[in-house]
Scaffold this motif. Structure first.
Motif, PDB file in Angstrom:
ATOM      1  N   LEU A 115      -4.255 -53.409 -58.123  1.00  0.00           N
ATOM      2  CA  LEU A 115      -4.652 -54.315 -59.196  1.00  0.00           C
ATOM      3  C   LEU A 115      -6.169 -54.532 -59.198  1.00  0.00           C
ATOM      4  O   LEU A 115      -6.799 -54.573 -60.241  1.00  0.00           O
ATOM      5  N   LYS A 116      -6.739 -54.653 -58.012  1.00  0.00           N
ATOM      6  CA  LYS A 116      -8.186 -54.841 -57.892  1.00  0.00           C
ATOM      7  C   LYS A 116      -8.929 -53.609 -58.432  1.00  0.00           C
ATOM      8  O   LYS A 116      -9.894 -53.731 -59.193  1.00  0.00           O
ATOM      9  N   ASN A 117      -8.476 -52.437 -58.041  1.00  0.00           N
ATOM     10  CA  ASN A 117      -9.113 -51.207 -58.517  1.00  0.00           C
ATOM     11  C   ASN A 117      -8.943 -51.034 -60.025  1.00  0.00           C
ATOM     12  O   ASN A 117      -9.849 -50.546 -60.710  1.00  0.00           O
ATOM     13  N   THR A 118      -7.788 -51.429 -60.547  1.00  0.00           N
ATOM     14  CA  THR A 118      -7.550 -51.339 -61.992  1.00  0.00           C
ATOM     15  C   THR A 118      -8.516 -52.242 -62.739  1.00  0.00           C
ATOM     16  O   THR A 118      -9.091 -51.842 -63.760  1.00  0.00           O
ATOM     17  N   ALA A 119      -8.705 -53.455 -62.245  1.00  0.00           N
ATOM     18  CA  ALA A 119      -9.637 -54.379 -62.892  1.00  0.00           C
ATOM     19  C   ALA A 119     -11.065 -53.829 -62.854  1.00  0.00           C
ATOM     20  O   ALA A 119     -11.801 -53.904 -63.848  1.00  0.00           O
ATOM     21  N   LYS A 120     -11.467 -53.262 -61.721  1.00  0.00           N
ATOM     22  CA  LYS A 120     -12.809 -52.675 -61.615  1.00  0.00           C
ATOM     23  C   LYS A 120     -12.964 -51.518 -62.604  1.00  0.00           C
ATOM     24  O   LYS A 120     -13.982 -51.392 -63.278  1.00  0.00           O
ATOM     25  N   GLY A 121     -11.963 -50.657 -62.656  1.00  0.00           N
ATOM     26  CA  GLY A 121     -12.013 -49.510 -63.561  1.00  0.00           C
ATOM     27  C   GLY A 121     -12.066 -49.935 -65.024  1.00  0.00           C
ATOM     28  O   GLY A 121     -12.795 -49.359 -65.826  1.00  0.00           O
ATOM     29  N   ALA A 122     -11.290 -50.966 -65.368  1.00  0.00           N
ATOM     30  CA  ALA A 122     -11.294 -51.460 -66.747  1.00  0.00           C
ATOM     31  C   ALA A 122     -12.661 -52.036 -67.100  1.00  0.00           C
ATOM     32  O   ALA A 122     -13.192 -51.792 -68.186  1.00  0.00           O
ATOM     33  N   ALA A 123     -13.254 -52.801 -66.179  1.00  0.00           N
ATOM     34  CA  ALA A 123     -14.576 -53.379 -66.431  1.00  0.00           C
ATOM     35  C   ALA A 123     -15.625 -52.278 -66.586  1.00  0.00           C
ATOM     36  O   ALA A 123     -16.468 -52.329 -67.492  1.00  0.00           O
ATOM     37  N   LEU A 124     -15.572 -51.268 -65.725  1.00  0.00           N
ATOM     38  CA  LEU A 124     -16.509 -50.153 -65.809  1.00  0.00           C
ATOM     39  C   LEU A 124     -16.338 -49.404 -67.125  1.00  0.00           C
ATOM     40  O   LEU A 124     -17.307 -49.086 -67.809  1.00  0.00           O
TER      41      LEU A 124
END
Length: 135
Positions: A115-124
């Motif tokens: 979930l953390k990586n998904t949020a980072k990827g979405a923000a990027l």
């Protein structure tokens, strides 16, 4: 009346981007003005997110190639007409399995990291999209 023309054109094999261009040229409106978001569109996009874009294949396996092709046409129309809604629904669908995994004992660290990586990827991705849109 235009909705019918849009659907007939799409089922005849015309790409939604071409349909959108024709609507803009002929009537001065976009595909999103003709094809409003429906609960079916959101549900289909969420299921595509959950299944990593294979919901149409699952539907085709259960109901036949005609059902698969129909879902692909409707999905393409919804994505072209309302890209923001489609993106959010697919993202939500992609997060659902990880959120469900949070309920499994021992899986919390892996699901939490996902979930953390998904949020980072979405923000990027949103940042890159905004910069690309700026030119």
């Amino acid at each position: 009346m235009l909705q019918r023309w849009v659907r007939e054109s799409a089922y005849a094999g015309k790409a939604p981007s071409i349909i959108n261009a024709e609507l803009q040229q002929t009537y001065g409106i976009k595909l999103g003005d003709v094809m409003k978001v429906t609960p079916q569109d959101v549900g289909r996009s969420v299921m595509q997110g959950v299944t990593l874009d294979h919901a149409d294949e699952f539907r085709g396996a259960m109901q036949g190639a005609g059902a698969r092709d129909s879902m692909r046409v409707e999905d393409a129309l919804a994505r072209e007409a309302n890209p923001g809604t489609d993106f959010i629904a697919r993202l939500l669908g992609g997060v659902i399995p990880a959120a469900g995994a949070m309920m499994i004992p021992g899986a919390q660290p892996v699901a939490g990291q996902f979930l953390k990586n998904t949020a980072k990827g979405a923000a990027l991705g949103m940042g890159m999209g905004a910069l690309t849109g700026e030119g």
